[in-house]
Design a protein around this motif. Structure first.
Motif, PDB file in Angstrom:
ATOM      1  N   GLY A 175      61.625 -13.696   1.388  1.00 51.92           N
ATOM      2  CA  GLY A 175      61.260 -14.189   0.199  1.00 51.92           C
ATOM      3  C   GLY A 175      62.295 -14.372  -0.773  1.00 51.92           C
ATOM      4  N   ASN A 207      60.421 -18.208   5.838  1.00 56.11           N
ATOM      5  CA  ASN A 207      59.552 -19.200   5.273  1.00 56.11           C
ATOM      6  C   ASN A 207      60.143 -20.575   5.040  1.00 56.11           C
ATOM      7  OD1 ASN A 207      57.024 -20.078   3.935  1.00 56.11           O
ATOM      8  ND2 ASN A 207      58.018 -19.626   1.896  1.00 56.11           N
ATOM      9  N   PRO A 222      58.633 -23.906   3.352  1.00 57.83           N
ATOM     10  CA  PRO A 222      57.772 -24.721   2.725  1.00 57.83           C
ATOM     11  C   PRO A 222      58.327 -26.331   2.879  1.00 57.83           C
ATOM     12  CG  PRO A 222      58.811 -23.494   1.105  1.00 57.83           C
ATOM     13  CD  PRO A 222      59.281 -23.104   2.398  1.00 57.83           C
ATOM     14  N   GLN A 280      55.758 -17.406  -2.479  1.00 61.99           N
ATOM     15  CA  GLN A 280      55.796 -17.556  -1.049  1.00 61.99           C
ATOM     16  C   GLN A 280      54.587 -16.670  -0.305  1.00 61.99           C
ATOM     17  OE1 GLN A 280      59.940 -17.920   0.585  1.00 61.99           O
ATOM     18  NE2 GLN A 280      60.593 -17.205  -1.341  1.00 61.99           N
ATOM     19  N   VAL A 328      60.307 -24.095  -4.146  1.00 64.07           N
ATOM     20  CA  VAL A 328      60.967 -22.807  -3.549  1.00 64.07           C
ATOM     21  C   VAL A 328      62.296 -22.791  -3.557  1.00 64.07           C
ATOM     22  CG1 VAL A 328      60.721 -21.123  -2.025  1.00 64.07           C
ATOM     23  CG2 VAL A 328      58.583 -21.826  -2.709  1.00 64.07           C
ATOM     24  N   PRO A 332      52.826 -22.767   2.426  1.00 59.18           N
ATOM     25  CA  PRO A 332      54.045 -22.421   3.474  1.00 59.18           C
ATOM     26  C   PRO A 332      54.095 -23.033   4.781  1.00 59.18           C
ATOM     27  CG  PRO A 332      52.451 -20.968   3.332  1.00 59.18           C
ATOM     28  CD  PRO A 332      51.881 -22.002   2.222  1.00 59.18           C
ATOM     29  N   VAL A 361      49.448 -17.515  -1.690  1.00 60.73           N
ATOM     30  CA  VAL A 361      50.401 -17.935  -2.391  1.00 60.73           C
ATOM     31  C   VAL A 361      49.723 -18.321  -3.859  1.00 60.73           C
ATOM     32  CG1 VAL A 361      52.249 -19.849  -2.887  1.00 60.73           C
ATOM     33  CG2 VAL A 361      51.746 -18.635  -0.463  1.00 60.73           C
TER      34      VAL A 361
END
Length: 875
Positions: free
Chosen positions: A118, A98, A100, A754, A145, A859, A782
């Motif tokens: 995650g 992931n 972001p 996430q 995040v 994301p 999310v």
């Protein structure tokens, strides 16, 4: 600071080219062009037979017979697209990865972290050529995040320099040490001879979903702007007249990449790569309906540009150089690789309105409000990141079949801040500069490794290998002070003026630090093929850190083939992550001015080291390492040539996660500080072993290369990740039992910030001069939590949570090779111009979402459609 690309390339290439020329003069064997030296190996007829580098210290394992899940991404997959950032490419190709892309997060705007499964960015270990890569100096402290963590900057590694990427989705601390809780990303640099390069240019051409242009401000019968909602003070919302949805053509991105691989003797290689990327900013702000000027009815309200904020990607220039070289001398290979990178970035802060107290010029008047910037201002953070790494070593058959690898790797990352287009209100308009040197951060790492392995020929096992070795690591972390004007509380602070440069106050002398630590480790591994159907792996590692002591970790993994082409596999391991030096020693101070009984009082809001008097007074304890217990199990299915399907379950339990507390404030905090002789401090935060967590999920990955039917090569890929996280235990400070250390908003960001699930689908088609790639990704929901430090929503208070709904994002590219060695490509990333769910605004949700319409938790970002073209050459 912007540099001449040509000058940097000449400086970078000269010593390497001279060295290569000298090596080339001794070559007497014709140049070799073997598949093992290039990503052609990854793109072979049966990629399941690729020899893996990651997951075992003993050579010989393939993807097909690995007891743990490993994804292998070939270099060609990284270059078939418009994005030239490695993190963006990985999020398209790895379902549990992931990336972001937040905005308005200070230094994180220029150095964005990525995650695996995650977990936190610093819970994934990154290797280059199998050697530990250094982390960046940046500590992510704002609302993104990975808050409170650092990360390796994968975007410093240009795709053209990469042969392939191996992603180990399993805990591996027993093999590699700290950070490998979520898994390992190993980037293998290219050894390919020849000359390659590309020129890529693209631009966002998009229509902002749910954000409209403004045709003007509504005017009443009295000729005054109409107030749509009275918020009191200077927060009145004006009624705006809207037009069509806002169209943006911005974010122009030019990428120049080149790779030179010199022809060498068999077993030798010398590859130099470079990449320059110029990315212009994007702006996805909405119209700001708030009153901008001190006087109600100011006619300038009618002509003010309501799209005053800078919300999106910042301006970035990247210069990256990579070297990968080696030569064979008898039984030994001497090798070296390294990199040098510079990133110049500018990111925007919050717009300060003309009527904002942070824009008041006390030098002009101490009795009436006079703005310093007549129409307000947009302060910015200018950052310069310098990244350096160099590695060298020797490997080979040391003693009669005993293979050894002795290496030393040094890496450093330095981040310097300037605050520009800003203002120190406490100094007044006469004495305050507009540009400030705010100081910076630096992190360094030196790692020395000795790895030894041997395979035994024993009758009762098909294969038996052992490996053992040791590691020494030295780490350093520094904070540099800024210039005095960037942090000082000037002569007008006594009148309530805010000290320090707006948007990013400089580091103070009290924040300066220069700390180091050492660690020593030893490991052992046994890898056995008991039979054609059963393989077993056992590993253990002891490591001692100079700052918190010792840790022991182990792993057991196995694979059993039920029938030909179908196997089950599983693993159990313990893992750890040492708290970083930045988490132990980072500090910064922002000073707020408040009035107590009509008298202006300066109060410091601190981020302090865990060992500082403030933190100790509030009950802090020395940080302990995070401890993990990983369980994994799955099934592999590959009975048909070219087809591979795997499904793996994982369960990761982490104790004592290192988290940054909320800003601890209130009467109990102030009283406790005063009781310990600390006055003038109203709020503080620091790192604690704040929670235990559980991460659970499933990865399903499939690839299929269709048989050759005379119509070209077709490769299908699919990946799915389902991931859940929960907090199973929370820490408390005995001295402040009623203070919540890790509140509701931050907790929801950790557990639901996430995607709950993610699906990757792709098709690659090549038929001689024509090629086509299409990839689509579904990002699951999310949750964006309202800004509450409570664990539950107080009674009678409306919830300000909202959900970003699942979205499909599709990328397409078409390629044509008119002549041998030349390729033209055009494509679109996010071809259907998809945006995340628009953030709700007004009422309980506040006013920010009027002008910040999309959540930074998205994301896939919020820039919209990106169109590009590329010209590439390969000789």
């Amino acid at each position: 600071m912007r540099r001449s690309l040509l000058g940097l390339l000449v400086i970078g290439c000269s010593p390497f080219a001279l060295t290569a020329a000298a090596l080339a003069q001794v070559v007497t064997t014709p140049p070799q062009e073997t598949a093992s030296a290039d990503s052609q190996a990854s793109d072979a007829a049966d990629p399941q037979k690729d020899i893996l580098i990651t997951g075992s210290r003993i050579a010989g394992r393939t993807i097909a017979d690995s007891p743990v899940p490993i994804d292998v991404i070939g270099g060609d997959q990284l270059t078939n697209g418009g994005y030239t950032e490695t993190n963006k490419l990985l999020t398209q190709l790895v379902p549990s990865f992931n990336f972001p892309q937040p905005s308005l997060t200070d230094g994180t705007d220029s150095l964005r972290p990525a995650t695996l499964r995650g977990l936190a960015p610093d819970q994934t270990l990154v290797l280059v050529n199998g050697k530990r890569r250094h982390q960046s100096a940046l500590l992510n402290l704002n609302g993104s995040v990975g808050r409170g963590s650092g990360a390796v900057d994968l975007n410093e590694i240009p795709p053209i320099a990469i042969d392939r990427i191996e992603v180990l989705r399993d805990g591996a601390s027993s093999l590699y040490g700290s950070d490998a809780i979520a898994g390992v990303i190993n980037i293998q640099l290219s050894k390919r001879p020849g000359v390659r390069g590309s020129v890529t240019f693209g631009q966002y051409r998009t229509k902002m979903d749910g954000v409209n242009n403004v045709t003007g401000v509504a005017v009443g019968a009295n000729g005054q702007p109409v107030v749509a909602a009275a918020g009191g003070g200077n927060n009145d919302l004006l009624q705006l007249n809207y037009g069509d949805e806002r169209v943006r053509h911005d974010g122009d991105t030019l990428t120049l990449a080149a790779s030179i691989g010199l022809p060498m003797a068999e077993g030798s290689y010398f590859v130099f790569t470079s990449q320059f990327r110029d990315r212009q900013p994007t702006n996805r702000s909405g119209a700001d309906p708030r009153r901008q000027y001190p006087t109600i009815g100011d006619p300038r309200e009618l002509t003010f540009n309501r799209f005053s904020h800078g919300y999106g990607d910042g301006l970035t220039d990247d210069y990256n150089l990579f070297l990968n070289a080696g030569t064979t001398l008898g039984k030994y290979e001497l090798y070296t690789f390294g990199s040098y990178g510079i990133r110049d970035g500018i990111g925007a802060g919050f717009y300060r309105r003309a009527n904002d107290a942070r824009n008041r010029d006390f030098a002009a008047s101490t009795t009436t409000f006079v703005p310093y910037y007549a129409d307000g201002f947009l302060p910015k953070i200018q950052s310069e990141i310098e990244d350096v790494s160099i590695a060298g070593g020797v490997r080979g058959d040391f003693i009669d079949g005993w293979n050894g690898d002795l290496s030393v790797v040094y890496g450093s990352n330095k981040l310097l801040y300037d605050t520009i287009d800003s203002f120190n209100v406490s100094l007044g308009g006469v004495d305050s500069p507009k540009r400030f040197n705010a100081g910076g951060l630096a992190a360094g790492q030196t790692v020395a490794n000795l790895d030894i392995s041997h395979k035994f020929d024993v009758g009762f096992f098909k294969s038996l290998g052992i490996a053992f070795g040791g590691e020494y690591r030295n780490e350093n972390f520094r904070i540099f002070r800024g210039e005095v004007a960037s942090y000082v509380a000037g002569q007008y602070a006594a009148r309530g003026a805010a000290p320090g440069a707006q948007v990013f106050p400089g580091f103070k002398p009290a924040n300066e630090v220069d700390v180091s630590r050492d660690s020593f480790a030893g490991y052992g591994e046994l890898d056995a093929d008991v039979s054609d159907r059963l393989s077993v792996q056992l590993a253990g590692r002891y490591e001692h850190f100079s700052d918190f002591g010792s840790t022991v970790n182990g792993k057991a993994a196995g694979r059993f083939e039920l029938v030909r082409g179908i196997a089950i596999r599983g693993s159990v391991s313990t893992g750890f992550r040492a708290p970083s030096l930045a988490q132990q020693y980072f500090s910064t101070t922002s000073t707020n001015s408040t009035f107590v009984n009509g008298v202006a009082t300066l109060l410091d809001v601190l981020t302090v080291p865990v060992s500082s008097p403030v933190a100790v007074a509030l009950g802090s304890k020395p940080l302990k390492p995070e401890k993990a217990l990983n369980f994994g199990g799955g099934i592999t299915f590959d009975p048909i040539p070219g087809l591979s399907l795997t499904a793996d379950y994982y369960n990761i339990r982490i104790r004592d996660r290192v988290l940054l507390t909320e800003n601890l404030t209130g009467t109990a905090v102030v009283n406790l500080l005063n009781a310990n002789g600390i006055v003038g401090v109203s709020s503080a935060r620091f790192f604690v072993n704040g929670a235990d967590t559980k991460t659970e999920g499933v990865d399903i990955v499939g690839t299929y290369r269709l048989p050759d039917m005379g119509i070209g090569t077709i490769r299908l890929t699919a990946g799915y990740n389902y991931n859940t996280q929960s907090i199973t235990k929370r820490a408390v400070l005995p001295s402040l039992p009623n203070i919540i250390l890790y509140g509701r908003a931050e907790s929801i960001r950790l557990t639901n910030g996430q995607p709950k699930d993610k699906l990757n689908l792709g098709i690659d088609y090549d038929n001689g001069p024509v090629g086509f790639t299409a990839r689509t990704n579904r990002f699951g929901k999310v949750v964006s939590a309202g800004g509450s430090s409570d664990l539950t929503i107080p009674a009678g208070q409306a919830s300000t949570d909202f959900t970003l709904q699942p979205k499909w994002v599709t990328d397409v590219e078409v390629r044509v090779k008119p002549i041998q060695g030349i390729e033209f490509a055009v494509g679109a990333d996010n071809v259907f111009d998809v945006y995340p769910t628009k953030s709700p605004a007004g009422g309980a949700f506040g006013n920010n979402a009027y002008f910040l319409p999309y959540s930074s938790l998205s994301p896939f970002g919020f820039n919209g459609r990106f169109l590009y073209g590329r010209v590439a050459f390969d000789f």
